[in-house]
Design a protein around this motif. Structure first.
Motif, PDB file in Angstrom:
ATOM      1  N   LYS A 225       1.004  -1.228  -0.045  1.00 47.85           N
ATOM      2  CA  LYS A 225       0.022  -0.189  -0.179  1.00 47.85           C
ATOM      3  C   LYS A 225       0.680   1.322  -0.226  1.00 47.85           C
ATOM      4  N   CYS A 226       1.987   1.597   0.830  1.00 48.17           N
ATOM      5  CA  CYS A 226       2.596   2.717   0.843  1.00 48.17           C
ATOM      6  C   CYS A 226       3.047   2.711  -0.849  1.00 48.17           C
ATOM      7  N   THR A 227       4.100   1.859  -1.153  1.00 46.22           N
ATOM      8  CA  THR A 227       4.790   1.611  -1.900  1.00 46.22           C
ATOM      9  C   THR A 227       3.808   2.217  -3.544  1.00 46.22           C
ATOM     10  N   SER A 228       2.594   1.425  -3.159  1.00 46.99           N
ATOM     11  CA  SER A 228       1.392   2.370  -4.652  1.00 46.99           C
ATOM     12  C   SER A 228       1.492   4.138  -3.753  1.00 46.99           C
ATOM     13  N   ALA A 229       1.256   4.737  -3.700  1.00 54.12           N
ATOM     14  CA  ALA A 229       1.007   5.165  -3.320  1.00 54.12           C
ATOM     15  C   ALA A 229       2.387   6.223  -2.984  1.00 54.12           C
ATOM     16  N   MET A 230       3.733   6.011  -2.717  1.00 53.59           N
ATOM     17  CA  MET A 230       4.069   6.532  -3.294  1.00 53.59           C
ATOM     18  C   MET A 230       5.073   6.531  -4.823  1.00 53.59           C
ATOM     19  N   PHE A 231       4.472   5.509  -5.628  1.00 53.60           N
ATOM     20  CA  PHE A 231       4.852   5.580  -6.570  1.00 53.60           C
ATOM     21  C   PHE A 231       3.652   7.003  -7.144  1.00 53.60           C
ATOM     22  N   ARG A 232       2.719   6.755  -6.845  1.00 53.69           N
ATOM     23  CA  ARG A 232       1.322   7.696  -7.385  1.00 53.69           C
ATOM     24  C   ARG A 232       1.888   8.969  -6.820  1.00 53.69           C
ATOM     25  N   LYS A 233       2.432   9.339  -5.853  1.00 55.84           N
ATOM     26  CA  LYS A 233       2.996  10.565  -5.950  1.00 55.84           C
ATOM     27  C   LYS A 233       4.414  10.976  -6.730  1.00 55.84           C
ATOM     28  N   MET A 234       5.327   9.735  -6.911  1.00 48.93           N
ATOM     29  CA  MET A 234       6.597  10.450  -7.718  1.00 48.93           C
ATOM     30  C   MET A 234       5.705  10.527  -9.136  1.00 48.93           C
ATOM     31  N   ILE A 235       4.535  10.389  -9.283  1.00 47.06           N
ATOM     32  CA  ILE A 235       4.790  10.175 -11.227  1.00 47.06           C
ATOM     33  C   ILE A 235       3.961  11.882 -10.944  1.00 47.06           C
ATOM     34  N   GLY A 236       3.046  12.288  -9.939  1.00 43.85           N
ATOM     35  CA  GLY A 236       2.226  13.347  -9.900  1.00 43.85           C
ATOM     36  C   GLY A 236       2.642  14.602  -9.850  1.00 43.85           C
ATOM     37  N   ARG A 237       4.194  14.063  -8.861  1.00 43.24           N
ATOM     38  CA  ARG A 237       5.514  15.374  -9.206  1.00 43.24           C
ATOM     39  C   ARG A 237       5.753  15.288 -10.518  1.00 43.24           C
ATOM     40  N   SER A 238       6.085  14.136 -11.282  1.00 40.84           N
ATOM     41  CA  SER A 238       7.511  14.748 -12.849  1.00 40.84           C
ATOM     42  C   SER A 238       5.892  14.936 -13.769  1.00 40.84           C
ATOM     43  N   ILE A 239       4.417  14.716 -13.589  1.00 39.79           N
ATOM     44  CA  ILE A 239       4.234  15.062 -14.867  1.00 39.79           C
ATOM     45  C   ILE A 239       4.171  14.522 -16.329  1.00 39.79           C
TER      46      ILE A 239
END
Length: 235
Positions: free
Chosen positions: A194-208
């Motif tokens: 769950k935490c890794t999935s959330a981290m990946f989502r945040k990372m992709i969100g920042r990178s656009i």
């Protein structure tokens, strides 16, 4: 930016005129009008560098009205502004807001810069449709003439740059699903998933990511997941 004209009112130093020509060339603005300028000589051309052609084609006129001929929108600039709306000709908008408002404007625009010592006079500002101000220190708000021109043209020029199309929300959600499938395929620990999935989502969100980047990442994750699952079947 072929629709933009830079107007310098009574510039006093030829070096500043040359530096303005150089910065205009940097931002693809080639139309320079000079109202009662100082003499233009070797110093101006030395400062202009590869913008010398702007000086060669500059128009010298006798009045501000002559410099604004054929312009449908006129922006004056000033380092001195009024904090209330009583002196309406000196109530400014920021240079960023000015550039945003004129995005995709198709008519001829004149941006007027005043004298190095006293700027634009009250009646000259009254001739302008809007007053543009570059936010700067209250202790020393007046920029060098060429620096001020550079800031204004940069703010206008940045809207000329066409950015790649970013991945949309549906595509990003599909990417997150693919990533979760990859975690499942490699038997990633459930307590951390769950935490890794959330981290990946945040990372992709920042990178656009762009659509091209999205398709590349999807291909890599999809191929990796398929290869892992195929290996499991062989075993």
């Amino acid at each position: 930016m072929s629709g933009v004209r830079v107007v310098l009112v009574e510039p006093k130093f030829e070096g500043n005129i040359g530096a303005v020509a150089r910065i205009m060339a940097n931002f693809d603005v080639h139309e320079l009008y000079l109202v009662h300028p100082c003499e233009i000589g070797d110093v101006a051309y030395h400062r202009a560098k590869h913008g010398a052609f702007v000086l060669d084609n500059a128009k010298v006129v006798e009045s501000l009205n002559g410099a604004l001929d054929e312009c449908f929108f006129v922006a004056g600039t000033s380092g001195i502004v009024t904090r209330g709306d009583k002196n309406y000709v000196r109530v400014p908008i920021s240079v960023g807001s000015f550039a945003e408002r004129l995005r995709n404007y198709t008519e001829k625009i004149a941006v007027v810069f005043g004298r190095e010592d006293i700027g634009l006079l009250q009646d000259e500002l009254a001739r302008c449709d809007v007053l543009v101000h570059i936010p700067s220190s209250e202790k020393y708000p007046i920029l060098n003439l060429s620096h001020a021109v550079g800031v204004v043209l940069y703010e206008m020029f940045k809207f000329e740059i066409k950015s790649p199309t970013p991945a949309d929300n549906e595509e990003k959600e599909r990417m997150f699903k693919f990533f979760d499938d990859l975690l499942e395929a490699i038997a990633y620990p459930k307590v951390r998933k769950k935490c890794t999935s959330a981290m990946f989502r945040k990372m992709i969100g920042r990178s656009i990511p762009t659509k091209y980047e999205y398709n590349t990442i999807m291909g890599v994750i999809g191929d990796a997941t398929k290869a892992i699952n195929k290996q499991k079947l062989i075993r």
